[in-house]
Design a protein around this motif. Structure first.
Motif, short mmCIF file in Angstrom:
data_model
loop_
_atom_site.label_atom_id
_atom_site.label_comp_id
_atom_site.label_asym_id
_atom_site.label_seq_id
_atom_site.Cartn_x
_atom_site.Cartn_y
_atom_site.Cartn_z
N SER A 35 4.01 15.11 6.55
CA SER A 35 5.32 14.55 6.89
C SER A 35 6.37 14.96 5.85
N GLN A 36 7.60 15.15 6.32
CA GLN A 36 8.71 15.48 5.43
C GLN A 36 9.58 14.27 5.11
N SER B 139 8.16 12.16 1.75
CA SER B 139 6.79 12.15 2.30
C SER B 139 6.01 10.87 1.96
N ILE B 140 6.70 9.86 1.42
CA ILE B 140 6.00 8.62 1.11
C ILE B 140 5.59 7.90 2.39
N ILE B 141 4.44 7.30 2.36
CA ILE B 141 3.99 6.42 3.44
C ILE B 141 3.60 5.12 2.79
N ALA B 142 4.29 4.06 3.13
CA ALA B 142 4.07 2.78 2.45
C ALA B 142 4.13 1.63 3.42
N ALA B 143 3.43 0.57 3.06
CA ALA B 143 3.46 -0.67 3.84
C ALA B 143 3.69 -1.83 2.88
N ILE B 144 4.54 -2.76 3.28
CA ILE B 144 4.81 -3.93 2.46
C ILE B 144 4.80 -5.17 3.34
N SER B 145 4.12 -6.18 2.88
CA SER B 145 4.06 -7.46 3.59
C SER B 145 4.34 -8.58 2.61
N ALA C 77 0.86 -1.18 0.00
CA ALA C 77 0.00 0.00 0.00
C ALA C 77 0.90 1.23 0.00
N ILE C 78 0.54 2.24 -0.82
CA ILE C 78 1.40 3.41 -1.01
C ILE C 78 0.56 4.68 -1.09
N THR C 79 1.03 5.76 -0.47
CA THR C 79 0.50 7.09 -0.69
C THR C 79 1.56 8.09 -0.25
N HIS C 80 1.24 9.38 -0.36
CA HIS C 80 2.13 10.44 0.12
C HIS C 80 1.34 11.35 1.05
N SER C 81 2.01 11.84 2.08
CA SER C 81 1.38 12.75 3.05
C SER C 81 1.71 14.20 2.69
N ASP C 82 0.81 15.10 3.02
CA ASP C 82 1.11 16.52 2.81
C ASP C 82 1.64 17.17 4.08
#
Length: 628
Positions: A248-249, A296-302, A241-246
């Motif tokens: 977090s740096q 600023s990427i926020i990702a999860a990998i399983s 799952a991947i997105t970017h936050s506005d």
């Protein structure tokens, strides 16, 4: 010339330890560091995890959809509704080393616990341990203390549902002053549910459940708005799952192997970071800077692999590169999946692709605007660091893979020279560093990251921690704020927490920020000295030490002599973790700590101060301090 034989080394010097003696003698070999529960990777949570892992493996083998967990006054009970341990092997399964069903690939595939040690370690390191297994109307119970069996009951009829129930109390002679912290346990259980959609975990009456896996994980861990809907792609043995936050740096990752939260990443995370950059560059046909792509990427990998190899018994970092005897490497597996599935996703979702490109271009512009001042700040930091009197460094660091004690590395951020002097003189120079503040640091609430480079003290602190770009290079496992327990000390704590929340929130999210607890009172007679951290401990010491004991109130860290201070930052150190709860976002916390809600914050500070009845009026002291 005569030869003198050494007769002191005989058969009597050779000793064979029982299995439980070996674990109790060398617990670090099995569960990592001990700790008291103030860190998420302390031993008591590893014990809890080892038992829960077995219940999770039952769910992953399509047996049992619910787990009940109860923790009360130091006692943990875990009940699953899986197949139950075969009754004839109940005692062996929890007390005989290298015994377990996970050696048989027919019964367990792609499970976390493969070494047959976990449950035995829990048994050996518990002052009370009970196992109950129920299978098809029959039950078997056994109880232990320190790994030694105390009660071994016969099989008996039972109306309970199939499954296994294990209760244990960590041994207080090994885990002194331990405390299970709800925040750490809830985070652990949420992760279990994200990775096992459909599983229900009931913890002390609160039910955890996830329907959409890693997509739910990102949605519940987002700060502020996302730049685009979460990208969620998965196959049988991999989910991303991947997105970017506005807000977090930095880069934020959640990585898992066979349901195990690998807090230190490893092969799969390295492959993901590499593959994401490569896929984005090829999709847009532009050689974007990797830092701009991942900012600023926020990702999860399983991923699920057979027979994973971890770099330690606690399984926090994946070291294996093989998928199996005939399969591709972990790196190749992750790269091929992301290259194919992410590329296809972006072609089908042009609006998300455009949002990603806009984010990259914004990051590129911000990086170029900061580059000039960053270079000046780095050059200044390098010059100062050669003669930096504010940092007394240690020898072993968290980012040094060869350091034997890297997990023990700590840095104390202190106020004033007297406090830092006491810590410096009593510290362990191998693993403990000291950073001295000149006074109250700048309130950086609402400021941009430019201030981190313009403000010399912030720049030096950032350089000391080595966290400018990410947490990968963090030099100390524990960043400890050491201030007096008065109004000014509380203010400095809030200013430092604001600094980290504003610019380096991952330091807090990953459990690296702590508050040093120091004794408020010393109570002693001619025979014994007690250090008391609360008023309750003071009253108890007065009652137990007899008539007219001497009482000393420590009003500041500088008043504690180095000889005494070594007791408070050594093996008996008491740390209070700075934990982000689920009820407030970082933005809300910053507004509370440093916004315009002064009356609410005054109440918060007063409730968290510990003062004597005969001290000056607390409200008057607060009002005369700097407006906070």
């Amino acid at each position: 010339m005569s030869i003198i034989q050494d007769t002191s080394y005989t058969d009597d010097n050779i000793r064979t330890l029982e299995w439980q003696e070996h674990i109790r003698h060398r617990p670090g070999m099995y569960i990592g560091k001990l700790g008291d529960g103030s860190s998420a990777d302390d031993g008591i949570y590893i014990l809890l995890k080892e038992i829960i892992d077995n219940s999770i493996d039952e769910f992953r083998m399509k047996s049992g959809k619910k787990i009940d967990i109860k923790i009360d006054d130091g006692k943990a009970t875990i009940r699953d509704y899986g197949r139950g341990i075969p009754l004839g092997k109940v005692v062996d399964a929890v007390s005989k080393m290298n015994t377990g069903g996970k050696y048989d690939s027919k019964a367990f595939k792609k499970s976390v616990g493969l070494n047959g040690v976990g449950t035995k370690a829990v048994n050996a390191l518990s002052e009370y341990f009970k196992v109950k297994s129920v299978r098809d109307g029959r039950a078997k119970i056994a109880e232990f203390s320190g790994g030694v069996i105390t009660i071994d009951t016969q099989e008996a009829d039972s109306t309970d549902k199939n499954g296994t129930e294990i209760s244990f109390i960590p041994d207080t002679s090994i885990f002194s002053n331990f405390k299970f912290r709800k925040e750490y346990i809830e985070k652990m259980l949420r992760n279990y549910c994200y990775l096992n959609p459909g599983l229900k975990i009931n913890f002390n009456g609160t039910v955890f459940f996830s329907e959409n896996g890693l997509k739910d994980l990102l949605e519940e861990n987002m700060e502020g708005e996302t730049n685009y809907p979460i990208i969620h792609i998965r196959e049988e043995d991999i989910e991303i799952a991947i997105t970017h936050s506005d807000k977090s740096q930095s880069e934020t990752y959640f990585t898992f192997v066979n349901g195990q939260y690998t807090t230190q990443g490893g092969t799969h995370l390295n492959a993901f970071r590499e593959a994401y950059v490569k896929t984005i560059r090829e999709f847009f046909n532009k050689n974007f800077d990797a830092a701009d792509i991942r900012k600023s990427i926020i990702a999860a990998i399983s991923i699920n692999v057979e027979e994973p190899v971890f770099e330690s018994q606690t399984k926090t970092k994946l070291g294996s590169n093989d998928m199996g005897p005939n399969g591709p490497t972990v790196r190749t597996f992750v790269i091929d999946f992301l290259k194919s599935r992410l590329d296809n996703f972006l072609h089908k979702n042009s609006e998300i692709a455009e949002a990603i490109q806009r984010k990259i271009l914004i990051s590129e512009r911000e990086r170029k605007e900061l580059s000039g001042i960053q270079k000046l700040a780095r050059d200044r930091a390098k010059k100062v660091s050669l003669h930096n009197k504010k940092l007394r460094d240690c020898r072993q660091h968290y980012n040094d893979q060869k350091a034997e004690r890297k997990s023990e590395s700590q840095i104390f951020i202190t106020e004033g020279d007297s406090a830092s002097g006491s810590i410096t003189k009593s510290r362990d120079v191998e693993t403990q560093a000291v950073f001295s503040l000149r006074g109250k640091p700048l309130n950086c609430y609402g400021l941009t990251k430019r201030i981190v480079y313009v403000n010399e003290e912030f720049n030096l602190l950032q350089a000391a921690l080595d966290i400018e770009n990410s947490l990968e290079d963090l030099r100390y496992n524990q960043v400890i704020i050491a201030t007096d327990a008065d109004v000014d000390g509380m203010h400095i704590r809030l200013l430092l927490i604001t600094f980290f929340l504003q610019f380096f929130p991952d330091l807090i999210k990953n459990g690296h920020l702590f508050i040093l607890q120091t004794p408020l009172f010393r109570v002693r007679n001619k025979k014994e000295t007690r250090y008391c951290y609360t008023d309750e401990e003071r009253i108890k010491a007065l009652q137990e030490l007899g008539k007219n004991p001497e009482i000393t109130r420590f009003k500041g860290l500088g008043e504690i002599s180095p000889d005494e201070f070594k007791h408070f930052i050594g093996k008996d150190i008491r740390l209070e973790p700075v934990v982000l709860g689920k009820d407030k976002t970082i933005e809300e916390l910053l507004e509370f700590y440093m916004g315009k809600n002064t009356p609410d914050r005054q109440v918060f500070i007063l409730e968290n101060l510990v003062v004597e009845d005969n001290e000056i009026d607390k409200k008057e002291e607060l009002e005369t301090s700097e407006n906070i």
